[in-house]
Design a protein around this motif. Structure first.
Motif, PDB file in Angstrom:
ATOM      1  N   ILE A 107       0.806  -1.219   0.000  1.00 26.72           N
ATOM      2  CA  ILE A 107       0.000   0.000   0.000  1.00 26.72           C
ATOM      3  C   ILE A 107       0.845   1.277   0.000  1.00 26.72           C
ATOM      4  O   ILE A 107       0.308   2.389   0.011  1.00 26.72           O
ATOM      5  CB  ILE A 107      -0.983   0.011   1.190  1.00 26.72           C
ATOM      6  N   GLY A 108       2.159   1.102  -0.048  1.00 31.68           N
ATOM      7  CA  GLY A 108       3.058   2.245  -0.146  1.00 31.68           C
ATOM      8  C   GLY A 108       4.470   1.756  -0.347  1.00 31.68           C
ATOM      9  O   GLY A 108       4.813   0.643   0.058  1.00 31.68           O
ATOM     10  N   GLN A 109       5.297   2.558  -1.001  1.00 29.94           N
ATOM     11  CA  GLN A 109       6.679   2.143  -1.179  1.00 29.94           C
ATOM     12  C   GLN A 109       7.574   3.348  -1.434  1.00 29.94           C
ATOM     13  O   GLN A 109       7.131   4.384  -1.939  1.00 29.94           O
ATOM     14  CB  GLN A 109       6.816   1.140  -2.319  1.00 29.94           C
ATOM     15  N   ALA A 110       8.832   3.198  -1.058  1.00 30.90           N
ATOM     16  CA  ALA A 110       9.835   4.228  -1.303  1.00 30.90           C
ATOM     17  C   ALA A 110      11.182   3.543  -1.486  1.00 30.90           C
ATOM     18  O   ALA A 110      11.511   2.606  -0.760  1.00 30.90           O
ATOM     19  CB  ALA A 110       9.907   5.203  -0.140  1.00 30.90           C
ATOM     20  N   THR A 111      11.929   3.966  -2.470  1.00 32.93           N
ATOM     21  CA  THR A 111      13.292   3.497  -2.663  1.00 32.93           C
ATOM     22  C   THR A 111      14.181   4.715  -2.859  1.00 32.93           C
ATOM     23  O   THR A 111      13.719   5.774  -3.295  1.00 32.93           O
ATOM     24  CB  THR A 111      13.429   2.567  -3.882  1.00 32.93           C
ATOM     25  N   GLY A 112      15.426   4.562  -2.537  1.00 30.34           N
ATOM     26  CA  GLY A 112      16.342   5.674  -2.723  1.00 30.34           C
ATOM     27  C   GLY A 112      17.754   5.265  -2.390  1.00 30.34           C
ATOM     28  O   GLY A 112      18.000   4.227  -1.759  1.00 30.34           O
ATOM     29  N   PHE A 113      18.699   6.094  -2.825  1.00 31.94           N
ATOM     30  CA  PHE A 113      20.102   5.817  -2.552  1.00 31.94           C
ATOM     31  C   PHE A 113      20.472   6.405  -1.204  1.00 31.94           C
ATOM     32  O   PHE A 113      20.151   7.549  -0.895  1.00 31.94           O
ATOM     33  CB  PHE A 113      20.981   6.359  -3.674  1.00 31.94           C
TER      34      PHE A 113
END
Length: 265
Positions: A107-113
């Motif tokens: 229901i939600g997601q975040a990716t990052g360096f």
């Protein structure tokens, strides 16, 4: 909720890893060091970094998909570089994968360096770029945030604290804090590549997380395949909303140079 966290070592122990991971029964699998080489003609390729040469399972991501047919997969490469088949260079991707049972909504997601930036042509100089993946799931009738990170490897500093690792921890914490809502059950895990007394764990503790590896008195998270003296690298941290029923650092079978971390909640 049954969750597995593992640095899969590029599939070096493929013959042991695949049947074990197919039968372990995890709802969510957080995997680091996953290789994805679209169109590879060979099962095995070589990773070369000076004198460090390591076999890598070329189509590892596809093989994981095949043994986990009831799971959706999210793959986030930290970098794309070259593996080798003899004298032939083969472009490949390397990074994080999360497999989530299809009955569990994302229901939600975040990716990052958390360190450095993506490169599409080589893996870069050490310490190389690293990323993190954070998912918000609906499981057991409530929201969960599951976050994983593969912490940077620093040849000069080993696993000691550095300014780069402190900045990495801040970015990881910000990704978690940006997705989690009050009352969410939160799990943060991965091969953090740091010592138990590191700034990284202290920073995550300020999010209300506590580590089950050091808190459980485990002697380390590396298998006999790893011969250096530092025995800790992997951690699994939870907040007070996670009803821990069982936590284990799995010693056998050996499916990597890292021990799998297993949580039932």
């Amino acid at each position: 909720m049954r969750l597995l966290c593992l640095n899969a070592w590029g599939g070096v122990l493929h013959e042991a890893l695949m049947p074990w991971i197919a039968g372990v029964g995890a709802d969510v699998l957080c995997l680091q060091e996953v290789v994805h080489t679209p169109g590879a003609g060979k099962d095995w390729l070589e990773y070369r970094d000076g004198a460090h040469v390591l076999p890598q399972r070329a189509r590892m991501l596809d093989e994981l998909r095949a043994v986990l047919p009831g799971h959706a997969v999210l793959f986030s490469p930290a970098g794309s570089g070259l593996l080798w088949e003899g004298d032939q260079a083969v472009p490949s991707h390397f990074g994080l994968a999360c497999f989530v049972r299809e009955t569990i909504p994302v229901i939600g997601q975040a990716t990052g360096f958390v360190h450095g930036a993506y490169s599409d042509h080589d893996y870069g100089a050490h310490p190389r770029p690293r990323n993190a993946m954070v998912l918000r799931l609906w499981a057991e009738g409530r929201p969960w945030v599951v976050a994983q990170m593969h912490g940077l490897r620093d040849k000069a500093a080993g696993k000691a604290d550095t300014p780069e690792r402190a900045a990495q921890a801040e970015r990881f914490a910000a990704l978690i804090d940006g997705l989690a809502e009050p009352g969410d059950a939160v799990v943060a895990c991965g091969d953090f590549n740091v010592r138990p007394d590191s700034q990284t764990l202290r920073r995550l503790e300020r999010l209300g997380l506590s580590d089950l590896v050091t808190g459980g008195g485990f002697a380390g998270t590396r298998t006999a395949r790893y011969t250096k003296p530092d025995r800790f690298a992997d951690y699994l941290m939870v907040n007070a909303q996670v009803p821990v029923r069982r936590f284990e650092v799995i010693r056998a079978p050996e499916v990597s140079d890292h021990c799998p971390l297993w949580l039932e909640a």
